[in-house]
Design an enzyme around this catalytic site. Structure first.
Site: not given
Length: 316
Positions: A44, A144, A197
């Protein structure tokens, strides 16, 4: 190391000399003034010159790699996305005291006239500046997914089980989340567990915490925690716990290729138990999300699965 002529996918022409020089100038001024900025701040600073955030990210990483110094030594910080909660207090560089076990939510009352669940604290953008760490935590749990992390918060996991710290990088972890895990490991000398997972993507995320990522390989020594242990969800858990078949998901061709690629990585030769779990996934050709345990019982994850795993040593 990528050369500085690396072509950013969103900028076919690659970074220009003007863009590189501008970022070098910003870095020089930050170091001279002993101040810090995020990559987002730099973008920016001159959006028209840079064109995209990815251009800035790529140039900063290339400069860091070329000079063989960590990005934070350039006084450039990543915007944090990670969250942390639990038995942990520390002091930020500016003197702000952070208590990860307290929040405005602690004093609020919910509809059942009980204390509301704790909320999480954003991982610091300047891990090097953290000092005076105080904790009675028995372990750190890397989670996770943000959804699972929020579930643990809602169930007041850190208070019910034992003093502990939970942290999430919301999927593939950012540098600050990885640095925070490393800082906790170096300071507290307590076990570090991973809850991911039971799929190739979750395993790869766990490997990033333990072994590092290709993109940041030159900083691996300060970003990785070799002692990370795989708490769950294990492929063998799916059979052992008899997770309902309708909660399991068939492996895709992409999953199978990822799994094959992971098994070929040299560092996994020292993890025979991990290899066995991954080979079992190959044989069964199914994967499962942590949320699949809800098919056994709505509170099974926090009331039974995790307490039993931690109590009886169910990790690899």
């Amino acid at each position: 190391m990528r050369p500085l002529s690396w072509h950013c996918p969103t900028d076919p022409a690659g970074p220009t000399s003007a863009q590189i020089l501008k970022i070098l100038l910003v870095i020089y001024r930050l170091i001279q003034s002993n101040s810090y900025a995020t990559k987002r701040d730099i973008y920016y600073n001159n959006t028209q010159l840079f064109g995209s955030q990815k251009t800035v990210d790529g140039i900063v990483d290339d400069i860091s790699c070329m000079l063989k110094v960590p990005r934070r030594s350039l006084h450039v910080l990543a915007t944090c996305k990670g969250l942390i909660s639990g038995d942990l207090c520390y002091m930020e560089e500016d003197g702000t005291r952070i208590d990860c076990n307290s929040s405005s939510a602690v004093s609020s009352i919910n509809s059942r006239n009980k204390l509301a669940p704790l909320t999480a604290v954003a991982v610091s953008s300047n891990i090097d500046g953290i000092r005076n760490i105080v904790s009675c935590a028995k372990f750190v749990l890397i989670v996770e997914k943000d959804a699972t992390f929020q579930r643990l918060l809602d169930d007041d996991f850190c208070t019910k089980l034992s003093p502990c710290i939970i942290i999430t990088g919301k999927g593939v972890p950012d540098v600050n989340s990885r640095l925070m895990v490393r800082k906790l490991w170096d300071t507290l000398h307590i076990p570090i567990f991973a809850l991911v997972d039971a799929d190739p993507h979750g395993i790869e995320i766990m490997c990033i915490y333990k072994y590092g990522s290709v993109a940041m390989s030159f900083e691996a020594h300060s970003l990785t925690v070799p002692s990370v242990m795989w708490l769950g969800l294990l492929p063998s858990d799916l059979q052992r716990l008899r997770v309902p078949e309708d909660a399991l998901i068939p492996l895709t061709r992409t999953d199978e290729n990822k799994l094959t690629s992971l098994l070929k990585r040299p560092y996994l030769t020292s993890q025979p138990d991990w290899q066995k779990e991954m080979e079992l996934m190959q044989q069964t050709k199914v994967k499962a999300e942590i949320q699949s345990l809800a098919a056994i019982g709505p509170d099974y994850l926090t009331n039974i699965y995790l307490p039993n795993k931690l109590r009886y040593g169910g990790w690899v």
